[in-house]
Write a protein that holds these residues in place. Structure first.
Motif, PDB file in Angstrom:
ATOM      1  N   LEU A 247       0.874  -1.182   0.000  1.00  0.00           N
ATOM      2  CA  LEU A 247       0.000   0.000   0.000  1.00  0.00           C
ATOM      3  C   LEU A 247       0.905   1.224   0.000  1.00  0.00           C
ATOM      4  O   LEU A 247       1.704   1.427   0.923  1.00  0.00           O
ATOM      5  CB  LEU A 247      -0.887   0.007   1.243  1.00  0.00           C
ATOM      6  N   LEU A 248       0.791   2.028  -1.070  1.00  0.00           N
ATOM      7  CA  LEU A 248       1.630   3.219  -1.202  1.00  0.00           C
ATOM      8  C   LEU A 248       0.781   4.472  -1.093  1.00  0.00           C
ATOM      9  O   LEU A 248      -0.400   4.467  -1.447  1.00  0.00           O
ATOM     10  CB  LEU A 248       2.339   3.209  -2.564  1.00  0.00           C
ATOM     11  N   ILE A 249       1.397   5.540  -0.634  1.00  0.00           N
ATOM     12  CA  ILE A 249       0.697   6.826  -0.570  1.00  0.00           C
ATOM     13  C   ILE A 249       1.464   7.833  -1.420  1.00  0.00           C
ATOM     14  O   ILE A 249       2.631   8.113  -1.159  1.00  0.00           O
ATOM     15  CB  ILE A 249       0.558   7.307   0.889  1.00  0.00           C
ATOM     16  N   GLY A 250       0.802   8.317  -2.467  1.00  0.00           N
ATOM     17  CA  GLY A 250       1.410   9.326  -3.329  1.00  0.00           C
ATOM     18  C   GLY A 250       2.254   8.726  -4.445  1.00  0.00           C
ATOM     19  O   GLY A 250       2.417   7.499  -4.537  1.00  0.00           O
ATOM     20  N   PRO A 251       2.788   9.590  -5.332  1.00  0.00           N
ATOM     21  CA  PRO A 251       3.513   9.145  -6.517  1.00  0.00           C
ATOM     22  C   PRO A 251       4.893   8.584  -6.179  1.00  0.00           C
ATOM     23  O   PRO A 251       5.293   8.600  -5.017  1.00  0.00           O
ATOM     24  CB  PRO A 251       3.650  10.432  -7.337  1.00  0.00           C
ATOM     25  N   GLY A 252       5.599   8.105  -7.196  1.00  0.00           N
ATOM     26  CA  GLY A 252       6.960   7.598  -6.987  1.00  0.00           C
ATOM     27  C   GLY A 252       7.072   6.139  -7.351  1.00  0.00           C
ATOM     28  O   GLY A 252       6.092   5.509  -7.764  1.00  0.00           O
ATOM     29  N   LYS A 253       8.288   5.597  -7.177  1.00  0.00           N
ATOM     30  CA  LYS A 253       8.598   4.213  -7.555  1.00  0.00           C
ATOM     31  C   LYS A 253       7.727   3.213  -6.829  1.00  0.00           C
ATOM     32  O   LYS A 253       7.323   3.444  -5.690  1.00  0.00           O
ATOM     33  CB  LYS A 253      10.051   3.914  -7.175  1.00  0.00           C
ATOM     34  N   GLU A 254       7.466   2.078  -7.485  1.00  0.00           N
ATOM     35  CA  GLU A 254       6.714   1.025  -6.789  1.00  0.00           C
ATOM     36  C   GLU A 254       7.434  -0.314  -6.895  1.00  0.00           C
ATOM     37  O   GLU A 254       8.186  -0.561  -7.832  1.00  0.00           O
ATOM     38  CB  GLU A 254       5.290   0.934  -7.323  1.00  0.00           C
ATOM     39  N   PRO A 255       7.178  -1.191  -5.913  1.00  0.00           N
ATOM     40  CA  PRO A 255       7.825  -2.508  -5.933  1.00  0.00           C
ATOM     41  C   PRO A 255       7.163  -3.414  -6.972  1.00  0.00           C
ATOM     42  O   PRO A 255       6.060  -3.128  -7.436  1.00  0.00           O
ATOM     43  CB  PRO A 255       7.592  -3.033  -4.518  1.00  0.00           C
ATOM     44  N   ALA A 256       7.836  -4.520  -7.288  1.00  0.00           N
ATOM     45  CA  ALA A 256       7.324  -5.457  -8.292  1.00  0.00           C
ATOM     46  C   ALA A 256       6.387  -6.472  -7.639  1.00  0.00           C
ATOM     47  O   ALA A 256       6.665  -7.670  -7.613  1.00  0.00           O
ATOM     48  CB  ALA A 256       8.496  -6.162  -8.971  1.00  0.00           C
ATOM     49  N   CYS A 257       5.291  -5.996  -7.088  1.00  0.00           N
ATOM     50  CA  CYS A 257       4.285  -6.886  -6.494  1.00  0.00           C
ATOM     51  C   CYS A 257       2.942  -6.202  -6.690  1.00  0.00           C
ATOM     52  O   CYS A 257       2.881  -5.098  -7.234  1.00  0.00           O
ATOM     53  CB  CYS A 257       4.578  -7.116  -5.003  1.00  0.00           C
ATOM     54  N   ALA A 258       1.849  -6.837  -6.240  1.00  0.00           N
ATOM     55  CA  ALA A 258       0.553  -6.164  -6.316  1.00  0.00           C
ATOM     56  C   ALA A 258       0.626  -4.899  -5.465  1.00  0.00           C
ATOM     57  O   ALA A 258       1.141  -4.923  -4.346  1.00  0.00           O
ATOM     58  CB  ALA A 258      -0.531  -7.094  -5.794  1.00  0.00           C
TER      59      ALA A 258
END
Ligand code: TXA
Ligand code: MG
Length: 313
Positions: A247-258
């Protein structure tokens, strides 16, 4: 099982429980003056009976039915924050069921800001005791579907659409001209302080029992790990071999998972938070990685709920 407004009123008057919409989360409602009905709430929630319930009322004119005192400070707060995601804890009249108060000398009151809930309260003429419509320590429901999946299809549900505020009300206790913050919510401590003209009392007096203060609360079934910044979350995700989601908040890089990414605005995160946690939980991965928002007063309520979701016994 879905019911309409008229059916909900009939059920509540007969002493049955009905899940009802509010602007914060769905509540499991019962006539606050009917002992058998109140017993049903505790049974369905599997909630210990020493946790008091919030009584929902149609307007501040009803306060005197429940509270022995309605001090000017409380009146001022009620005038500005009701109807809304704001609960006042006041000295109770002795006539208030001790099941509602769980033995406390106080009663918690709220006028919810949801058209269906207000209509229900007005038309039924009842005060409705309603904790969040989930089992004890589980995630709060913000849609009728969440209620049905958490409590089962046997429970009667009045569907009022998705909740717009999304996290539980701010709880404030008022005694004479002093106030204490018992639970963070989307009405911020700063907003209350500005109106009260003085800060909250922060003494170490033991607070009345507030299940919102039970640490293992608002929890998904999946184990949760919290991160105070994105870089640390990405690093952990990279190293993790068991299945996970984030669960991310806001823009930027994301991990390689759901991933579920919430917008960076506080109100929108609050509105979508429980739905996101319900969705992530349904993935049945081994680990949820959650990014905490900034440690500022604006985010106090969201951080509070996430910290509890991440608390491991
Ligand atoms: O937004 C909300 O407040 C939602 C909706 C349904 O209105 N309700 C809710 O209820 O969150 P529940 O039971 O999950 O949490 C109610 C909180 C509990 O933490 C409880 O201990 C506190 O209100 N409370 C109730 N009566 C109290 C009292 N007399 N003194 C102190 N806290 C009280
Ligand atoms: Mg709750």
């Amino acid at each position: 099982m879905q019911v309409n407004l008229a059916e909900a009123i009939a059920l509540l008057k007969r002493g049955e429980v009905v899940a009802i919409p509010t602007e914060t989360v769905y509540g499991l409602a019962a006539d606050a003056s009917n002992e058998a009905a109140l017993g049903q709430i505790y049974a369905i929630k599997e909630r210990p009976a020493n946790n008091p319930l919030i009584v929902h009322i149609s307007d501040s004119g009803q306060v005197d039915t429940w509270a022995a005192e309605f001090p000017p400070l409380a009146k001022k707060l009620a005038q500005v924050f009701w109807p809304g995601p704001f609960t006042l804890v006041l000295p109770a009249k002795s006539s208030v069921s001790s099941t509602v108060r769980a033995g406390e000398p106080t009663v918690a009151l709220r006028v919810p800001n949801h058209p269906l809930a207000l209509q229900l309260l007005k038309d039924s003429g009842l005060g409705l005791a309603a904790p969040s419509a989930n089992k004890y320590t589980q995630l709060s429901p913000t849609t009728a579907a969440h209620v049905a999946s958490g409590l089962g299809n046997a429970v009667s549900i009045l569907d009022g659409g998705p909740c717009q505020v999304g996290i539980e009300s701010t709880i404030v206790s008022v005694v004479a001209d002093e106030w204490r913050l018992l639970r963070h919510g989307m009405i911020s401590e700063a907003a209350i302080e500005a109106l009260a003209g003085k800060p909250a009392l922060k003494d170490n007096k033991p607070l009345p029992k507030v299940p919102g203060q039970h640490l293992l609360h608002y929890s998904p079934h999946t184990p949760v790990q919290l991160f105070s910044d994105r870089a640390a979350l990405l690093e952990a995700a990279y190293a993790l071999t068991r299945s996970h989601a984030a669960l991310l908040i806001g823009p930027g890089k994301e991990p390689a998972c759901a991933v579920i990414r919430l917008p960076a605005q506080t109100n929108q995160v609050a509105e979508q938070l429980y739905n996101a946690l319900h969705q992530l939980d349904a993935l049945k991965v081994k680990q949820l990685l959650i990014e905490l928002p900034a440690d500022t007063s604006e985010w106090a309520a969201v951080r509070d709920r996430l910290n509890r979701a991440g608390y491991q016994d």
